[in-house]
Design an enzyme around this catalytic site. Structure first.
Site, mmCIF file in Angstrom:
data_model
loop_
_atom_site.group_PDB
_atom_site.id
_atom_site.type_symbol
_atom_site.label_atom_id
_atom_site.label_comp_id
_atom_site.label_asym_id
_atom_site.label_seq_id
_atom_site.Cartn_x
_atom_site.Cartn_y
_atom_site.Cartn_z
ATOM 1 N N ASP A 212 -7.032 4.410 -4.470
ATOM 2 C CA ASP A 212 -7.692 4.246 -3.167
ATOM 3 C C ASP A 212 -8.326 5.618 -2.915
ATOM 4 O O ASP A 212 -8.553 6.374 -3.872
ATOM 5 C CB ASP A 212 -6.667 3.858 -2.084
ATOM 6 C CG ASP A 212 -7.335 3.301 -0.818
ATOM 7 O OD1 ASP A 212 -7.655 2.113 -0.795
ATOM 8 O OD2 ASP A 212 -7.541 4.074 0.150
ATOM 9 N N LYS B 281 0.857 -1.195 0.000
ATOM 10 C CA LYS B 281 0.000 0.000 0.000
ATOM 11 C C LYS B 281 0.883 1.232 0.000
ATOM 12 O O LYS B 281 2.016 1.187 0.480
ATOM 13 C CB LYS B 281 -0.876 0.015 1.263
ATOM 14 C CG LYS B 281 -2.112 0.874 1.137
ATOM 15 C CD LYS B 281 -3.243 0.089 0.516
ATOM 16 C CE LYS B 281 -4.476 0.908 0.279
ATOM 17 N NZ LYS B 281 -5.633 0.041 -0.056
HETATM 18 N N1 GLU Z 1 -7.428 0.304 -2.875
HETATM 19 C C1 GLU Z 1 -8.147 -0.899 -3.194
HETATM 20 C C2 GLU Z 1 -8.107 -1.841 -2.003
HETATM 21 O O1 GLU Z 1 -8.139 -1.396 -0.887
HETATM 22 C C3 GLU Z 1 -7.717 -1.510 -4.500
HETATM 23 C C4 GLU Z 1 -6.280 -1.879 -4.626
HETATM 24 C C5 GLU Z 1 -5.840 -2.364 -5.995
HETATM 25 O O2 GLU Z 1 -6.660 -2.416 -6.911
HETATM 26 O O3 GLU Z 1 -4.656 -2.697 -6.124
HETATM 27 O O4 GLU Z 1 -8.085 -3.035 -2.094
#
Ligand code: GLU
Length: 444
Positions: free
Chosen positions: A165, A125
């Site tokens: 996100d 992340k």
């Molecule tokens: N931010 C989204 C999550 O919390 C998607 C992440 C992504 O597609 O890599 O899973």
């Protein structure tokens, strides 16, 4: 003493002042006590100590110039948490509340979420404390380019594949991708959530919200209920909330409320989603504007969307938005199911209220995995240099969500935990990663 208590105490000691990270780790380790008892080999191999420590944490300066010609400095992060089952995968969050502890909690949850999808993606992340609210397109572009100038050194289609996100949508992914390509002279699927004309996947935009509804549908169907005729309240009005609302309506439910960080709207006859899309996706304004479209809707300033009576509640805003008091109100109003579209929107105390009162509870790690799952499908299409139709991707997404429900409920049953999907999701997600870590050994 519980087997994993020492691991938890070490996490607190080594990561001071990061309460969200502690909260996320505590929930997982509590669920995994039963696994530690059944798998002494994982305890011996230090799997639990290793899994709570990120493989790599990157923090960097992001300087950019605002529209007044002033230099601004933000802080950028990428936490590459676990690559046991695939390249790091997870979104980027741009929000003033972002600091290392938030990115670590999100990166940690991502390990298990991504594992649950059944697809080969590790957990990561990133993000920044940059606040996109009120910024011009040029300022957003300048920030994204500066952010990517450093991030590009650490990511790659087989290493780490970021996505969106909170605060990072199609526009930001475009600016980030453009800068990556400029720097590397390389057109690859290094980011997901791309535009449809340059490698993006159909259904990616809708995927987290749709997937949430597919998951909740499975969960309530198992108890003989359905979305048909249900009154649904959704918190948030961003990408997850909008497409959750769309799918609820397609499944025959009625969405009566949405919110943002300023307040919430209540429209008893059912939300007009075209108006919401215009306000949020096109005009980038606040949800309050909705009353200009519908005079019979009511806007209330402040938190409290959960005070509106509903059958099903879908928190799709942000972490810890639903506390014990909110949970008690939902229960008192007859809410029978809660599905987390956001990451960790319910506090541990709120989850306990739901579980003690027989409310069906779908934890975010499982229920909101549709977004990242469809990102993995985007990676797959990029590798093949091919793209699937909307129907093909949607069908795959539906099957993945059904699979996650099945894996989570079966893991809960296998460990004697009945219908506890929180524990079930943590266990099912963990086991696959643990097996991979165990097989790959320790470098020493
Ligand atoms: N931010 C989204 C999550 O919390 C998607 C992440 C992504 O597609 O890599 O899973």
């Amino acid at each position: 003493m519980k087997i994993l208590e020492k691991t938890m105490q070490n996490v607190i000691k080594r990561n001071p002042s990061e309460p969200e990270f502690h909260q996320a780790v505590r929930e997982v380790l509590e669920s995994l006590e039963v696994v530690a008892e059944r798998h002494p080999e994982y305890v011996e191999a230090g799997i639990f100590e290793r899994i709570v420590e990120p493989e790599r944490q990157i923090m960097f300066r992001v300087p950019w110039i605002d529209d007044n010609g002033n230099v601004q400095v933000n802080r950028g992060f990428r936490v590459q948490f676990n690559s046991a089952i695939g390249p790091y995968k997870g979104g980027l969050r741009f929000h003033p509340s972002v600091y290392l502890g938030i990115i670590k909690f999100l990166g940690f949850e991502q390990i298990f979420k991504n594992s649950l999808t059944g697809l080969p993606i590790g957990g990561g992340k990133g993000g920044s404390d940059f606040d996109p609210k009120g910024k011009s397109d040029r300022e957003i572009m300048a920030f994204c380019q500066s952010f990517m100038t450093e991030l590009s050194k650490h990511i790659g289609e087989d290493t780490d594949v970021p996505a969106g996100d909170i605060g990072v949508g199609g526009r930001e992914i475009g600016y980030l991708f453009g800068q990556y390509k400029r720097l590397k002279n390389n057109f690859t699927g290094v980011l997901t959530g791309k535009g449809l004309t340059w490698g993006g996947s159909l259904v990616r935009k809708e995927a987290t919200g749709y997937g949430l509804c597919y998951f909740v549908d499975e969960m309530i169907k198992a108890k003989g209920k359905s979305f048909k005729g249900a009154t649904v309240v959704i918190s948030g009005s961003g990408n997850v909330a909008i497409y959750a609302a769309e799918k609820v309506m397609q499944l025959g439910g009625k969405v009566v409320a949405l919110s943002d960080s300023n307040g919430y709207i209540h429209h008893a006859c059912g939300i007009d989603l075209d108006a919401v899309k215009q306000i949020k996706e096109v005009d980038r304004k606040r949800i309050k504007e909705y009353t200009n479209y519908h005079v019979d809707s009511i806007y209330t300033e402040g938190a409290g969307v959960y005070n509106i009576k509903c059958d099903i509640f879908l928190p799709c805003a942000t972490q810890n938005e639903v506390d014990e008091k909110a949970a008690k109100t939902l229960v008192a109003n007859g809410c029978y199911a809660v599905g987390e579209g956001a990451n960790m929107p319910c506090t541990p105390e709120a989850i306990k209220v739901f579980q003690d009162n027989g409310v069906l509870f779908a934890p975010g790690k499982a229920a909101n995995a549709g977004g990242v799952a469809t990102s993995a499908l985007e990676m797959c299409q990029n590798s093949m240099r091919y793209s699937w139709t909307f129907e093909e991707v949607d069908e795959k997404l539906k099957n993945i969500m059904k699979g996650i429900y099945k894996a989570s409920s079966e893991a809960a049953k296998a460990y004697g935990l009945d219908d506890n999907l929180v524990a079930g999701a943590n266990i099912a997600g963990f086991l696959k990663v643990a097996e991979a870590m165990y097989a790959q050994g320790i470098a020493y």
